[in-house]
Design an enzyme around this catalytic site. Structure first.
Site, PDB file in Angstrom:
ATOM      1  N   ASP A 147       0.875  -1.178   0.000  1.00 46.37           N
ATOM      2  CA  ASP A 147       0.000   0.000   0.000  1.00 46.37           C
ATOM      3  C   ASP A 147       0.911   1.226   0.000  1.00 46.37           C
ATOM      4  O   ASP A 147       2.125   1.116   0.178  1.00 46.37           O
ATOM      5  CB  ASP A 147      -0.891  -0.016   1.257  1.00 46.37           C
ATOM      6  CG  ASP A 147      -1.853   1.168   1.309  1.00 46.37           C
ATOM      7  OD1 ASP A 147      -2.340   1.602   0.241  1.00 46.37           O
ATOM      8  OD2 ASP A 147      -2.118   1.687   2.416  1.00 46.37           O
ATOM      9  N   GLY A 159      -3.265   8.997  -3.739  1.00 46.09           N
ATOM     10  CA  GLY A 159      -4.529   9.482  -4.301  1.00 46.09           C
ATOM     11  C   GLY A 159      -4.429  10.624  -5.287  1.00 46.09           C
ATOM     12  O   GLY A 159      -5.321  10.834  -6.099  1.00 46.09           O
ATOM     13  N   CYS A 209      -4.411  -1.634  -1.726  1.00 46.64           N
ATOM     14  CA  CYS A 209      -4.606  -0.202  -1.972  1.00 46.64           C
ATOM     15  C   CYS A 209      -5.649  -0.066  -3.071  1.00 46.64           C
ATOM     16  O   CYS A 209      -5.488  -0.621  -4.159  1.00 46.64           O
ATOM     17  CB  CYS A 209      -3.282   0.414  -2.418  1.00 46.64           C
ATOM     18  SG  CYS A 209      -3.422   2.117  -2.971  1.00 46.64           S
ATOM     19  N   ASN A 210      -6.706   0.665  -2.776  1.00 44.29           N
ATOM     20  CA  ASN A 210      -7.764   0.852  -3.775  1.00 44.29           C
ATOM     21  C   ASN A 210      -7.297   1.698  -4.946  1.00 44.29           C
ATOM     22  O   ASN A 210      -7.691   1.464  -6.082  1.00 44.29           O
ATOM     23  CB  ASN A 210      -8.962   1.550  -3.130  1.00 44.29           C
ATOM     24  CG  ASN A 210      -9.760   0.620  -2.251  1.00 44.29           C
ATOM     25  OD1 ASN A 210     -10.740   0.046  -2.681  1.00 44.29           O
ATOM     26  ND2 ASN A 210      -9.325   0.454  -1.019  1.00 44.29           N
ATOM     27  N   CYS A 226     -11.045   2.828   0.542  1.00 41.09           N
ATOM     28  CA  CYS A 226      -9.628   3.075   0.781  1.00 41.09           C
ATOM     29  C   CYS A 226      -9.253   2.223   1.988  1.00 41.09           C
ATOM     30  O   CYS A 226     -10.000   2.194   2.976  1.00 41.09           O
ATOM     31  CB  CYS A 226      -9.408   4.560   1.077  1.00 41.09           C
ATOM     32  SG  CYS A 226      -7.741   4.929   1.678  1.00 41.09           S
ATOM     33  N   THR A 227      -8.133   1.541   1.903  1.00 37.76           N
ATOM     34  CA  THR A 227      -7.793   0.605   2.987  1.00 37.76           C
ATOM     35  C   THR A 227      -7.375   1.298   4.286  1.00 37.76           C
ATOM     36  O   THR A 227      -7.265   0.649   5.316  1.00 37.76           O
ATOM     37  CB  THR A 227      -6.685  -0.368   2.529  1.00 37.76           C
ATOM     38  OG1 THR A 227      -5.585   0.395   2.009  1.00 37.76           O
ATOM     39  CG2 THR A 227      -7.203  -1.330   1.476  1.00 37.76           C
TER      40      THR A 227
END
Ligand code: DGL
Length: 258
Positions: A8, A38, A68-69, A175-176
């Protein structure tokens, strides 16, 4: 037994890692030097991810979890093409399957909060067969990484979500990092949250070894049970150790990845 790499932009992916079956071996990378992801470009996300995946493969990992998104939404397909000899698991696919399943049949309106790049990718909005409203909540990841107080976190939640009260059936934590402040978000909006932890850990446990329990509480799996866990950061190992202690109440030695 599998050796699984997990990564991540920071400590968020640990919400996933600490819920994976602890009889596997794990190598975790927090790319804190480049956090937050992001606001990065697709090229930057791919570049950072490739460096991390190369490192995880060099450590002997045969499966990689993109915890991680932002990376999952924007470059996971590209990564799968490049590294077609290993299995790459993203955090979106299984989460979407869960949301589209009977379990969430009654949830018609979903509020999605995530980083700018995840919202912009439209990935969740395209894949979920319900009404999804996405909001980019860019200040949350830096606040969690900076160990902001609960009071400051609630101020940020209020700034983003004040107008959303009473309008949605559930909130998707895209989001993690966000499961860390799940209680505050649920209390603020008075609705249930959905995150990727249970769906992803179930999937990963199934393709590796049999899970020894189905416990999904963040602090319940003790680190002493991880006989083979290595955690790396690209920034400051002492600070990540402090973050892990404060947030997850675990004492784990962190190494630096230059
Ligand atoms: N945990 C990452 C995610 O799931 C945070 C991304 C960021 O660093 O902005 O998207």
């Amino acid at each position: 037994m599998s050796k699984i790499g997990v990564f991540d932009s920071g400590l968020g992916g640990l919400t996933v890692l600490f819920n994976l079956n602890n009889s596997n071996e794990y190598v975790y990378v927090a790319d804190q030097k480049n956090n937050p992801y992001g606001e990065k470009t697709i090229e930057q996300l791919l570049d950072y991810s490739k460096k991390i995946v190369d490192f995880l493969i060099s450590k002997g990992c045969d499966k990689i979890v993109i915890a991680c998104n932002t990376v999952s939404a924007n470059v996971s397909n590209e990564l799968r093409k490049i590294y077609n000899e290993i299995e790459i698991i993203d955090v979106i696919t299984e989460t979407v399957k869960l949301i589209n399943s009977e379990k969430y049949e009654k949830m018609k309106k979903i509020l999605l909060i995530a980083t700018e790049k995840t919202i912009e990718s439209n990935m969740y909005q395209k894949l979920i067969n319900k009404e999804v409203k996405g909001i980019a909540t860019k200040d949350i990841v830096p606040a969690i990484e900076n160990l902001a107080s609960k009071k400051d976190i609630i101020k940020i939640i209020d700034r983003y979500l004040e107008k959303e009260k009473g309008k949605h059936d559930a909130i998707l934590l895209g989001c993690t990092h966000y499961p860390i402040i799940k209680k505050e978000i649920e209390k603020y909006l008075q609705i249930k949250s959905i995150d990727s932890i249970s769906a992803v850990s179930k999937y990963v446990d199934n393709i590796s070894t049999k899970p020894d329990n189905n416990n999904n509480n963040l602090n319940d799996r003790k680190d002493d049970k991880y006989s083979n866990l290595e955690i790396y950061t690209t920034k400051d190992e002492k600070y990540l150790e402090k973050q892990i202690k404060e947030i997850f109440n675990k004492d784990i030695k962190v190494k630096i990845l230059k």
